[in-house]
Design a protein around this motif. Structure first.
Motif, PDB file in Angstrom:
ATOM      1  N   UNK A 114      -1.098  -1.014   9.145  1.00  0.00           N
ATOM      2  CA  UNK A 114      -2.180  -0.910  10.124  1.00  0.00           C
ATOM      3  C   UNK A 114      -2.509   0.544  10.453  1.00  0.00           C
ATOM      4  N   UNK A 115      -2.442   1.399   9.455  1.00  0.00           N
ATOM      5  CA  UNK A 115      -2.801   2.802   9.623  1.00  0.00           C
ATOM      6  C   UNK A 115      -1.700   3.696  10.140  1.00  0.00           C
ATOM      7  N   UNK A 116      -0.552   3.119  10.545  1.00  0.00           N
ATOM      8  CA  UNK A 116       0.558   3.910  11.076  1.00  0.00           C
ATOM      9  C   UNK A 116       1.596   4.130   9.975  1.00  0.00           C
ATOM     10  N   UNK A 117       2.062   5.362   9.836  1.00  0.00           N
ATOM     11  CA  UNK A 117       3.022   5.683   8.797  1.00  0.00           C
ATOM     12  C   UNK A 117       4.395   5.074   9.108  1.00  0.00           C
ATOM     13  N   UNK A 118       4.978   4.427   8.089  1.00  0.00           N
ATOM     14  CA  UNK A 118       6.301   3.831   8.263  1.00  0.00           C
ATOM     15  C   UNK A 118       7.285   4.305   7.194  1.00  0.00           C
ATOM     16  N   UNK A 119       6.869   5.215   6.316  1.00  0.00           N
ATOM     17  CA  UNK A 119       7.718   5.575   5.175  1.00  0.00           C
ATOM     18  C   UNK A 119       8.965   6.345   5.571  1.00  0.00           C
ATOM     19  N   UNK A 120       9.033   6.864   6.793  1.00  0.00           N
ATOM     20  CA  UNK A 120      10.237   7.575   7.233  1.00  0.00           C
ATOM     21  C   UNK A 120      11.160   6.696   8.063  1.00  0.00           C
ATOM     22  N   UNK A 121      10.785   5.435   8.255  1.00  0.00           N
ATOM     23  CA  UNK A 121      11.594   4.543   9.073  1.00  0.00           C
ATOM     24  C   UNK A 121      12.720   3.924   8.247  1.00  0.00           C
ATOM     25  N   UNK A 122      13.853   3.674   8.883  1.00  0.00           N
ATOM     26  CA  UNK A 122      14.941   2.952   8.239  1.00  0.00           C
ATOM     27  C   UNK A 122      14.583   1.473   8.132  1.00  0.00           C
ATOM     28  N   UNK A 123      15.288   0.773   7.261  1.00  0.00           N
ATOM     29  CA  UNK A 123      14.964  -0.623   6.985  1.00  0.00           C
ATOM     30  C   UNK A 123      14.903  -1.507   8.241  1.00  0.00           C
ATOM     31  N   UNK A 124      15.852  -1.416   9.190  1.00  0.00           N
ATOM     32  CA  UNK A 124      15.749  -2.258  10.384  1.00  0.00           C
ATOM     33  C   UNK A 124      14.481  -1.991  11.197  1.00  0.00           C
ATOM     34  N   UNK A 125      14.050  -0.732  11.233  1.00  0.00           N
ATOM     35  CA  UNK A 125      12.830  -0.396  11.959  1.00  0.00           C
ATOM     36  C   UNK A 125      11.602  -0.937  11.244  1.00  0.00           C
ATOM     37  N   UNK A 126      11.598  -0.861   9.913  1.00  0.00           N
ATOM     38  CA  UNK A 126      10.487  -1.425   9.149  1.00  0.00           C
ATOM     39  C   UNK A 126      10.390  -2.924   9.406  1.00  0.00           C
ATOM     40  N   UNK A 169      -7.002  -1.956   5.022  1.00  0.00           N
ATOM     41  CA  UNK A 169      -5.876  -2.763   4.547  1.00  0.00           C
ATOM     42  C   UNK A 169      -4.809  -2.903   5.618  1.00  0.00           C
ATOM     43  N   UNK A 170      -4.062  -3.988   5.549  1.00  0.00           N
ATOM     44  CA  UNK A 170      -2.911  -4.153   6.433  1.00  0.00           C
ATOM     45  C   UNK A 170      -1.785  -3.218   6.001  1.00  0.00           C
ATOM     46  N   UNK A 171      -1.544  -3.169   4.703  1.00  0.00           N
ATOM     47  CA  UNK A 171      -0.510  -2.311   4.134  1.00  0.00           C
ATOM     48  C   UNK A 171      -1.152  -1.411   3.090  1.00  0.00           C
ATOM     49  N   UNK A 172      -0.878  -0.130   3.175  1.00  0.00           N
ATOM     50  CA  UNK A 172      -1.409   0.813   2.199  1.00  0.00           C
ATOM     51  C   UNK A 172      -0.288   1.726   1.714  1.00  0.00           C
ATOM     52  N   UNK A 173      -0.154   1.832   0.411  1.00  0.00           N
ATOM     53  CA  UNK A 173       0.772   2.769  -0.217  1.00  0.00           C
ATOM     54  C   UNK A 173      -0.064   3.844  -0.886  1.00  0.00           C
TER      55      UNK A 173
END
Length: 242
Positions: free
Chosen positions: A67-79, A6-10
Motif C-alpha cells: 500500500x505504498x509503504x516500504x516494508x523491505x527493512x522489516x523483520x519477518x514477524x513485522x511483515x 498496486x497492493x504489493x509492489x516490488x
C-alpha cells in the motif's frame, strides 16, 4: 499491470546469500484481490523472491511496498503483522501439534476480525475438520498442505505468498487445493503463487512472471503470452541471429 495503485509492489529488488547475488533488479506488482504466478525452473530465484518479500531474507537494493509503504527493512514477524503471510515450501508444520493447534499458531498475529478463523478454514478444507485432532504431520501430503495454507490464512492476511504448494502432490490433490484459490480471493486476500507447473499457473493467475537466474525474463497476462515465449523465457532460449 493495472491503472490503479498496486497492493504489493516490488521495485528493482536485489538479494544476496553472503557474497552470492540471488536477485537482480526484480519488479513485480500485485493488485488488491489479485493473483500473480511466478514460474521458472529450479534455482531461478522464485523462493528467494518470496522469502525476501516476507522479510525472511534481508533485501539488498530496491524496495518492497505494501500500500505504498516500504516494508523491505522489516523483520519477518513485522511483515506478517502488516498483513503478508507465507505458506513455505515443504509446509513446515509442527509435528508435536495437532492439526487444530497448527492452525491456531497462525492466529497469533491475527489482524482484526477478518473472515478467517477455525470455522471458515474447516469450511474451505472440510477434511481438516475430520482430522483436527490428528498430529499435523500424520496427514497425507495434500492434507498437510491444506493445514499450511489454513495456518497462513488464520492471520487474516492481505497478501498470501504460496511457495510451491503443488510440489510432489498427485494431480487430483492439486486440483482440490487450487479449487480454494477463488474463495480465498473472494475474501479480499491477494495471492502470489510460485508454481513450476506452467499450465496450472496460467489457469489461476491474472498475471505471470517468469524468472531465470534471479531475473524476470518475461511477464504479462496469460492471454497475452504465447507458449513459445514462455518456453524461451523459462529455459533462456534466444533467437538472436549472430
Amino acid at each position: 499491470m493495472s491503472e490503479g495503485e498496486p497492493l504489493l509492489a516490488v521495485e528493482a529488488l536485489t538479494a544476496h546469500y553472503g557474497d552470492f547475488q540471488a536477485l537482480f533488479g526484480v519488479d513485480l506488482h500485485l493488485d488488491p484481490g489479485g493473483c500473480v504466478a511466478i514460474i521458472g525452473a529450479n534455482g531461478a530465484g522464485k523462493t528467494t523472491l518470496m522469502r525476501t518479500i516476507a522479510g525472511i531474507l534481508r533485501a539488498g537494493a530496491g524496495r518492497v511496498l505494501l500500500d505504498g509503504a516500504e516494508i523491505q527493512r522489516l523483520a519477518a514477524p513485522e511483515v506478517l503483522r502488516h498483513g503478508v503471510a507465507m505458506v513455505p515450501e515443504g509446509r513446515k508444520l509442527f509435528p508435536s501439534l495437532s492439526v487444530e493447534e497448527n492452525l491456531l499458531i497462525g492466529a497469533h498475529e491475527r489482524k482484526g476480525d477478518g473472515r478467517w478463523n477455525l470455522e471458515t478454514i474447516y469450511d474451505l478444507f472440510p477434511i481438516l475438520r475430520e482430522r483436527r485432532r490428528n498430529p499435523g504431520t500424520a496427514l497425507s501430503g495434500g492434507q498437510q498442505q491444506m493445514v499450511a495454507i489454513g495456518r497462513a490464512l488464520m492471520s487474516n492476511p492481505r497478501v498470501l505468498l504460496c511457495d510451491e504448494i503443488s510440489l510432489g502432490l498427485a494431480p487430483v490433490v492439486i486440483r482440490d487445493i487450487y479449487a480454494a484459490v477463488p474463495r480465498i480471493r473472494e475474501s479480499g486476500t491477494a495471492i502470489v503463487v510460485v508454481e513450476q507447473d506452467i499450465g496450472q499457473a496460467l489457469k489461476i493467475a491474472d498475471y505471470v512472471y517468469c524468472m531465470m537466474e534471479g531475473r524476470v525474463t518475461l511477464s504479462g497476462r496469460p492471454s497475452d503470452l504465447s507458449r513459445e515465449a514462455i518456453h524461451d523465457a523459462y529455459f533462456g532460449v534466444s533467437h538472436d541471429l549472430a
